[in-house]
Design an enzyme around this catalytic site. Structure first.
Site, short mmCIF file in Angstrom:
data_model
loop_
_atom_site.label_atom_id
_atom_site.label_comp_id
_atom_site.label_asym_id
_atom_site.label_seq_id
_atom_site.Cartn_x
_atom_site.Cartn_y
_atom_site.Cartn_z
N GLU A 1 0.60 -1.21 -0.16
CA GLU A 1 -0.03 -0.20 0.06
C GLU A 1 0.92 1.37 -0.17
OE1 GLU A 1 -2.90 -0.82 3.06
OE2 GLU A 1 -3.60 -2.43 2.29
N GLU B 1 -5.93 -10.43 -1.97
CA GLU B 1 -6.79 -10.12 -0.85
C GLU B 1 -8.21 -9.96 -1.06
OE1 GLU B 1 -5.14 -7.17 1.75
OE2 GLU B 1 -3.14 -7.55 1.17
O1 9MR Z 1 -7.25 -8.29 7.82
C1 9MR Z 1 -6.29 -7.56 8.79
C2 9MR Z 1 -6.67 -7.16 10.15
O2 9MR Z 1 -7.30 -8.21 10.76
C3 9MR Z 1 -5.64 -6.38 10.98
O3 9MR Z 1 -6.14 -5.85 12.15
C4 9MR Z 1 -5.29 -5.36 9.92
C5 9MR Z 1 -4.03 -4.37 10.57
O4 9MR Z 1 -3.32 -5.45 10.74
O5 9MR Z 1 -4.70 -5.84 8.65
C6 9MR Z 1 -5.93 -6.24 8.03
O6 9MR Z 1 -5.29 -6.81 6.80
C7 9MR Z 1 -5.08 -5.58 5.67
C8 9MR Z 1 -3.78 -6.25 4.96
O7 9MR Z 1 -2.86 -6.41 5.99
C9 9MR Z 1 -3.50 -5.29 4.06
N1 9MR Z 1 -4.40 -4.97 3.07
C10 9MR Z 1 -5.77 -4.62 3.82
C11 9MR Z 1 -6.24 -5.57 4.91
C12 9MR Z 1 -7.54 -5.26 5.47
O8 9MR Z 1 -7.53 -4.34 6.26
#
Ligand code: 9MR
Length: 359
Positions: A155, A270
């Site tokens: 990102e 994702e």
């Molecule tokens: O799904 C993930 C969530 O459980 C966590 O709290 C969060 C922070 O670490 O990250 C979420 O995953 C993200 C991913 O790492 C990057 N792309 C967006 C995902 C959804 O927010």
């Protein structure tokens, strides 16, 4: 019977469908899931539940060829303080993957999010460089030859990029400028020259000015990296699709064609569909969710075959979506291929159409 004929046959014969598919269809889908796939399918996993939830473990084993930790390799999980690396979660997930013949992807090495507080004390560019390099060296070296594909940078593009500020603010960007991206990629390549190095990002696929600008900023970044021979092998399109927005199929296909034309592989990393603004009825909602995914995967598939398709979770029981996008009617979100009771939904059919090469 080929998969598509089966699905069409099932639809034509009006197989009962009430938000989830019936038991025999579930079995067929599971049986077919164990056949070798044309495109490997995977899901983000919460490793603790593999131990305590048998249905969850079985669903992952029945459907997936790839797993990725939903957390575990993020800084906040790995680095409670400056001198510690806690590898417990990724070690357990990798052991599970290896025991079961699955591949594990690594997510992620440099991200603005999920940073432990102590990293705010990283003061100078030199210190930031030292910390980033040390982190990547340590983590990638530990799993060298065992985690073949890494979301090195996650990102990196600003929410709404401008000409002057295309890169998202982060501790890394603030201390090192956009050079952190190159540094991360070069360090990972140095430690594991055989690993597939990926830049992973989202919000490219809707017919909005924001997505158009983000695609442009992303292409500029990637072109610059490739022009300077920075090791970068693939692009991760996350695919957190807003259910209430159309897919800009043409814009997305053109974007993928440009990336593919630079010699980059494409991964869907994702996928899920954010359903907070979709109708309440499970049936209607699941159909819309499936059709967004079909448009998204179709636009990519029109240009090239993605190397993998991963969803961000596998069951509606465990999903990040309600953290940010819970529904105002209080109904649970349904963003993933299996419902909360592990019955396949229309989204699973769509994924199988693509992974089996029927489309
Ligand atoms: O799904 C993930 C969530 O459980 C966590 O709290 C969060 C922070 O670490 O990250 C979420 O995953 C993200 C991913 O790492 C990057 N792309 C967006 C995902 C959804 O927010």
């Amino acid at each position: 019977m080929r998969r598509r004929e089966f699905v069409l046959g099932a639809l034509a014969s009006g197989i009962g469908y009430a938000g989830a598919l019936d038991a025999s269809f579930t079995k067929q889908i599971e049986a077919k899931a164990s056949e070798p796939a044309a495109i490997p399918y995977g899901a983000a996993v919460r490793v603790d539940h593999l131990k305590n939830n048998f249905d969850y473990r079985r669903a992952i084993l029945n459907h997936c060829q790839i797993v990725v930790g939903e957390g575990g390799l993020k800084w906040i999980d790995l680095r409670p303080d400056r001198d510690q690396f806690v590898f417990d979660q990724p070690d357990r997930l990798l052991a599970f993957a290896e025991e079961n013949g699955l591949q594990m992807r690594g997510h992620t090495l440099a991200w603005y999010g999920a940073m432990p507080e102590w990293t705010e004390t990283i003061a100078t560019p030199k210190e930031a460089q030292t910390e980033l390099v040390r982190h990547i060296e340590t983590v990638v070296a530990r799993y060298k030859g065992r985690i073949p594909s890494w979301d090195v940078v996650n990102e990196a593009i600003a929410d709404t990029p401008t000409g002057d500020a295309p890169i998202r603010e982060s501790m890394w960007q603030n201390r090192l400028g956009k050079g952190y991206i190159e540094l991360a990629l070069r360090t990972a390549a140095f430690v594991d020259p055989d690993a597939q190095l990926v830049i992973n990002d989202y919000n490219f696929e809707n017919p909005t000015e924001q997505c158009r600008t983000r695609r442009q900023a992303f292409l500029n970044l990637v072109r610059d990296l490739k022009d300077r021979d920075v090791p970068l092998h693939a692009i991760g399109l996350q695919g957190h699709l807003p259910g209430d927005q159309e897919i800009d199929r043409e814009g997305l296909s053109r974007f993928v064609a440009e990336l593919h034309g630079m010699g980059l592989a494409i991964l869907v990393t994702e996928l899920d569909v954010i359903d907070n603004n979709l109708p309440a009825s499970n049936f209607d909602r699941d159909e819309i969710v499936a059709s967004r995914a079909r448009d998204f995967l179709g636009a990519i598939g029109d240009v090239c075959r993605p190397e993998a398709i991963l969803t961000w979770g596998i069951t509606d029981q465990y999903t990040w979506v309600p953290i940010w996008f819970s529904r105002s009617d209080g109904r649970p979100n349904r963003p993933l291929p299996l419902d909360a009771n592990y019955r396949p939904k229309a989204l699973m059919r769509v994924i199988q159409e693509f992974t089996r090469g029927d489309r």
